[in-house]
Design a protein around this motif. Structure first.
Motif, PDB file in Angstrom:
ATOM      1  N   THR A   8      -3.057 -14.999  -3.837  1.00 55.52           N
ATOM      2  CA  THR A   8      -3.979 -13.923  -3.625  1.00 55.52           C
ATOM      3  C   THR A   8      -4.964 -13.643  -4.705  1.00 55.52           C
ATOM      4  N   LEU A  90      -5.753  -6.279  -7.877  1.00 49.23           N
ATOM      5  CA  LEU A  90      -4.587  -5.328  -7.929  1.00 49.23           C
ATOM      6  C   LEU A  90      -5.243  -3.790  -8.323  1.00 49.23           C
ATOM      7  N   THR A  91      -4.444  -2.745  -7.913  1.00 46.87           N
ATOM      8  CA  THR A  91      -4.695  -1.398  -8.372  1.00 46.87           C
ATOM      9  C   THR A  91      -3.654  -1.111  -9.049  1.00 46.87           C
ATOM     10  N   ASP A  92      -3.714   0.155  -9.846  1.00 44.53           N
ATOM     11  CA  ASP A  92      -2.610   0.730 -10.383  1.00 44.53           C
ATOM     12  C   ASP A  92      -1.630   1.290  -9.159  1.00 44.53           C
ATOM     13  N   GLY A  93      -0.519   1.066  -9.526  1.00 39.68           N
ATOM     14  CA  GLY A  93       0.467   1.681  -8.418  1.00 39.68           C
ATOM     15  C   GLY A  93       0.963   0.651  -7.416  1.00 39.68           C
ATOM     16  N   ASP A  94       0.490  -0.402  -7.425  1.00 36.23           N
ATOM     17  CA  ASP A  94       0.794  -1.444  -6.344  1.00 36.23           C
ATOM     18  C   ASP A  94       2.135  -2.096  -6.601  1.00 36.23           C
ATOM     19  N   TYR A  95       2.387  -2.181  -7.849  1.00 36.95           N
ATOM     20  CA  TYR A  95       3.869  -2.968  -8.320  1.00 36.95           C
ATOM     21  C   TYR A  95       4.242  -2.054  -9.222  1.00 36.95           C
ATOM     22  N   LEU A 183       5.501  -9.936  -7.513  1.00 38.54           N
ATOM     23  CA  LEU A 183       4.201 -10.818  -7.918  1.00 38.54           C
ATOM     24  C   LEU A 183       4.476 -11.564  -9.228  1.00 38.54           C
ATOM     25  N   GLU A 239       2.206 -13.869  -4.439  1.00 41.96           N
ATOM     26  CA  GLU A 239       2.885 -12.490  -3.945  1.00 41.96           C
ATOM     27  C   GLU A 239       3.690 -12.832  -2.636  1.00 41.96           C
ATOM     28  N   ARG A 244       2.776  -6.377   1.582  1.00 39.43           N
ATOM     29  CA  ARG A 244       3.135  -5.217   0.934  1.00 39.43           C
ATOM     30  C   ARG A 244       1.768  -4.354   0.415  1.00 39.43           C
ATOM     31  N   ARG A 245       0.688  -5.186   0.525  1.00 41.93           N
ATOM     32  CA  ARG A 245      -0.411  -4.332   0.056  1.00 41.93           C
ATOM     33  C   ARG A 245      -1.537  -4.931   0.709  1.00 41.93           C
ATOM     34  N   PHE A 247      -4.532  -7.434   0.730  1.00 38.42           N
ATOM     35  CA  PHE A 247      -4.646  -8.489  -0.148  1.00 38.42           C
ATOM     36  C   PHE A 247      -6.466  -8.829  -0.201  1.00 38.42           C
TER      37      PHE A 247
END
Length: 401
Positions: A8, A90-95, A183, A239, A244-245, A247
Motif C-alpha cells: 500500500t 496512514l492516519t492516526d488511529g488506523d493501527y 502493518l 498490509e 481493514r481501512r 487504502f
C-alpha cells in the motif's frame, strides 16, 4: 490472513533521490546514474565508477538531532521509510503501535560512520569518538531508528544475506503479518562508498574496472566484466489483504516467497536458484506460464550470469519469459537491490511497461533469454523478482495484482 499482503506504500532512495516516480521515469527510459566517484579522489583505485545518489541533503529531510546519530545508510532508510508511510496514507488511529512492525536488510552496516569515528580514535584520541558509535554502525540500526521514529512496535527484525537480504526482509514481513501484525514496513538499503567501504567492494574481485560508464555494468552481455556498486534501495508498506481501512494505493500483492542456499563451490552440484523459483511459484499458487516478466539478479559476471540464465531457462523454457535488469542503471545495491526491483515490478504492472536493461546489447545465444533491451509495452499481471547474494544466497518473490 486469508489473502496475500497488499503493498500500500512505496518509498525509494536512488538516482537523484527525487522519489518513486522519478525512479520509475529513469528506469523506464533506461537512464543510468553510474558515474565516477565524486566524494573523494578515487584515482588510485582500480575501479572508480559507482551508482551514487546525487543531490541528497539530509538536513532537508530529517531533524537535526537525528543526523549526528546516524550513518548515511540509516538516513537513506529513514527517508525511504517516511516516503513509504506517507504514500500509504496512514492516519492516526488506523493501527495500534503494537500492530505495526518493521523488518529491514542491510549488508554492509554503517561503514561510513564507523570509519569516520575510527579515524578520530587514531588521530585525535578516544575522547573525540562519538558516543553514537555504540550503535550507529550496527546492522540493526535501520530497523531500530525506523521503529523509534514511526512508533512501529510490533515484531521486527533485521536480515543480512548480501544482495538477497532485501527480498528476505519482505518475506519475513509477510510471515509477521500472518502471525498477527496489521502493518509491516519492509525493505533494504545499503551505502558503503566511503574509501574503506569502497575497498571492501573491490576486495570481492567482481567489480568492473571499465572506465566508460555505459560499458561498465552489462548483465548477461557478451562483454560483461563485473558489476558496479551502488547505494540506495527501497522500503514498502505491507498490509493485510483483508480490507481493514481505505487504502490510498493497492500496488499489488506479495503472492509468493522462497529462499534457498547453493552448495559450496567445487562441489559439482548445481545452483539451487531454480528450486527457489519453483518454491516461490508454488507458494503463490502460480505456474511458470503465469509469469509475465522476470526481474533478474543480473550479476554482470559471466559465470554467475550463465548460472542464472540456466536456472531461468530450466523453469520457464528457452526464451519463454521477458527478462530485465533495470538496476543496471543504478548499480548493485546489495540489500537495496531486491526491494527496489519489487517497486519497479509494481510500477511496471501499474503502467503496462517492462523497463529495459540499460547498456546491455548482445546476449549470448547459449543463455536462451528474452532480454528486454528497450522499453516494452506489456500487460503485467505477475512478476518474479530474483536476488542472489555472495556466499550462496538465493531469494525469489512473486508479485501479483
Amino acid at each position: 490472513m486469508t489473502m496475500p499482503p497488499v503493498v500500500t506504500g512505496i518509498g525509494t532512495m536512488v538516482g537523484d533521490g527525487a522519489g518513486t516516480e522519478g525512479h520509475w521515469t529513469s528506469v523506464r527510459d533506461g537512464r543510468s546514474w553510474i558515474r565516477p566517484l565524486q566524494r573523494y579522489d578515487a584515482s588510485r583505485y582500480r575501479s572508480r565508477l559507482a551508482g551514487q545518489i546525487s543531490g541528497f541533503d539530509v538536513a532537508e529531510h530529517l531533524p537535526s538531532r537525528l543526523i549526528p546519530q546516524t550513518d548515511r545508510v540509516t538516513q537513506l532508510a529513514l527517508v525511504a521509510g517516511d516516503r513509504a508511510l506517507a504514500d500509504a496514507g496512514l492516519t492516526d488511529g488506523d493501527y495500534d503501535p503494537f500492530d505495526m512492525g518493521v523488518v529491514t536488510s542491510n549488508a554492509s552496516a554503517g561503514w561510513e560512520f564507523t570509519h569516520r569515528e575510527f579515524r578520530k580514535l587514531w588521530t585525535q584520541g578516544p575522547e573525540k569518538v562519538s558516543v553514537y558509535e555504540s550503535f550507529a554502525w550496527f546492522y540493526a540500526a535501520n530497523t531500530g531508528q525506523l521503529s523509534i521514529r514511526n512508533g512501529l512496535r510490533a515484531a521486527g527484525g533485521v536480515l543480512v544475506a548480501d544482495q538477497a537480504g532485501g527480498l528476505d526482509a519482505i518475506g519475513q514481513a509477510r510471515r509477521n503479518l500472518r502471525r498477527g501484525a496489521g502493518l509491516m514496513v519492509a525493505g533494504g538499503l545499503d551505502s558503503a562508498l566511503d574509501p574503506w567501504g569502497w575497498l571492501s567492494h573491490l576486495a570481492g574481485g567482481e567489480v568492473s574496472t571499465a572506465e566508460d560508464a555505459s560499458r561498465a555494468y552489462l548483465p548477461f552481455d557478451v562483454a560483461a566484466g563485473g558489476h558496479v556498486p551502488g547505494e540506495g534501495g527501497a522500503m514498502l508498506v505491507l498490509e493485510h489483504g483483508d480490507v481493514r481501512r481505505p487504502f490510498a494505493h493497492r500496488y499489488g500483492v506479495v503472492a509468493g516467497y522462497a529462499s534457498t542456499f547453493d552448495p559450496p563451490p567445487g562441489s559439482g552440484r548445481p545452483s539451487n536458484l531454480a528450486r527457489a523459483v519453483r518454491l516461490a511459484l508454488d507458494d503463490a499458487g502460480a505456474a511458470p506460464a503465469d509469469v509475465d516478466v522476470v526481474f533478474a539478479d543480473g550479476a554482470g559476471v559471466p559465470e554467475r550470469d550463465r548460472s542464472e540464465a540456466a536456472s531461468i531457462a530450466e523453469v520457464f523454457g528457452p526464451r519463454r519469459v521477458p527478462v530485465t535488469v533495470p538496476k543496471a542503471g543504478v548499480g548493485r545495491l546489495l540489500a537495496g537491490g531486491g526491494p527496489l526491483d519489487v517497486v519497479t515490478a509494481l510500477l511496471s504492472m501499474r503502467d503496462g511497461v517492462i523497463p529495459p536493461t540499460p547498456h546491455s546489447r548482445t546476449i549470448p545465444d547459449e543463455y536462451a533469454l528474452d532480454m528486454v533491451l528497450e522499453p516494452r509495452e506489456a500487460k503485467v499481471e505477475t512478476a518474479l523478482v530474483l536476488a542472489r547474494g555472495r556466499g550462496g544466497f538465493n531469494s525469489a518473490v512473486v508479485i501479483g495484482r
